[in-house]
Scaffold this motif. Structure first.
Motif, short mmCIF file in Angstrom:
data_model
loop_
_atom_site.label_atom_id
_atom_site.label_comp_id
_atom_site.label_asym_id
_atom_site.label_seq_id
_atom_site.Cartn_x
_atom_site.Cartn_y
_atom_site.Cartn_z
N UNK A 95 0.78 -1.23 0.00
CA UNK A 95 0.00 0.00 0.00
C UNK A 95 0.82 1.28 0.00
N UNK A 96 2.00 1.26 0.56
CA UNK A 96 2.80 2.48 0.65
C UNK A 96 3.38 2.82 -0.72
N UNK A 97 3.38 4.10 -1.10
CA UNK A 97 3.98 4.46 -2.39
C UNK A 97 5.49 4.26 -2.35
N UNK A 98 6.08 3.80 -3.44
CA UNK A 98 7.53 3.62 -3.49
C UNK A 98 8.26 4.96 -3.34
N UNK A 99 9.50 4.89 -2.92
CA UNK A 99 10.32 6.09 -2.74
C UNK A 99 10.93 6.51 -4.07
N UNK B 62 7.58 7.31 -12.75
CA UNK B 62 8.66 6.31 -12.88
C UNK B 62 9.48 6.31 -11.59
N UNK B 63 10.23 5.25 -11.42
CA UNK B 63 11.10 5.09 -10.26
C UNK B 63 12.50 4.77 -10.80
N UNK B 64 13.26 5.81 -11.15
CA UNK B 64 14.55 5.58 -11.82
C UNK B 64 15.59 4.82 -11.02
#
Length: 190
Positions: A25-29, A39-41
């Motif tokens: 549930x927590x958004x990624x860092x 995006x999550x580079x």
């Protein structure tokens, strides 16, 4: 004895619950946003946080390394409305420099949508028809459309996944200034 057992059960249950919450549930860092795209580079790099690594491992995914490319996901249109499979969308605008890119529609769990007959819910840069100024228009719809049609099937929500391969964008340089194609809803069934 009962109090110790209850305390132990509460501690284990609370710990397991917090891990589930962090992974599901927590958004990624480290999110980078460009309009509706996110995006999550750092996901495929050594700098990735442990929760992102665990999330990818649990989903069975392998994130791209910074030298390989970057994946952007959109769960809403440019107006902030959730993407739905029974609606028609226009994707147009600038595409960052990349040797190759793909665009596909996925369900909420990230699985590619089933094909529409023999037509897959995916396009790539070498099959897209372009305008004379190198721009393009992609129609995402459950109904056939001329030129660049990304066929979607089924009911419910969806996500669009745009992956840029071998691109300077993946290195993180000027990610804050990035402009990606807009997603405009043009109509819905029903």
């Amino acid at each position: 004895m009962l109090l110790a057992g209850l305390s132990l059960a509460l501690a284990i249950g609370g710990g397991a619950g917090s891990v589930w919450l962090a992974l599901e549930k927590a958004p990624p860092f480290g999110a980078v946003r460009a309009g509706p795209w996110v995006a999550f580079p750092s996901a495929g790099s050594r700098e990735a946080d442990p929760y992102s690594r665990a999330r990818f491992a649990r989903q069975g995914g392998i994130p791209l390394g910074r030298s390989e490319g970057i994946a952007f996901t959109a769960g809403s249109d440019s107006q902030g409305r959730a993407l739905r499979r029974d609606c028609t969308y226009r994707i147009e605008g600038p595409m960052p420099a990349a040797r190759f890119w793909t665009l596909h529609a996925a369900d909420a769990a990230g699985r590619v949508l089933p094909p529409f007959g023999r037509r897959r819910a995916a396009l790539h840069s070498r099959m897209v028809l372009r305008f004379s100024d190198d721009g393009f228009l992609i129609v995402v719809s459950p109904h056939p459309a001329p030129a660049n049609w990304l066929a979607v099937t089924g009911e419910g929500g969806m996500r669009l996944v745009l992956t840029l391969y071998d691109t300077p964008v993946a290195s993180g340089a000027r990610l804050g200034e990035l402009t990606l194609p807009q997603i405009a809803r043009t109509g819905c069934d029903g």
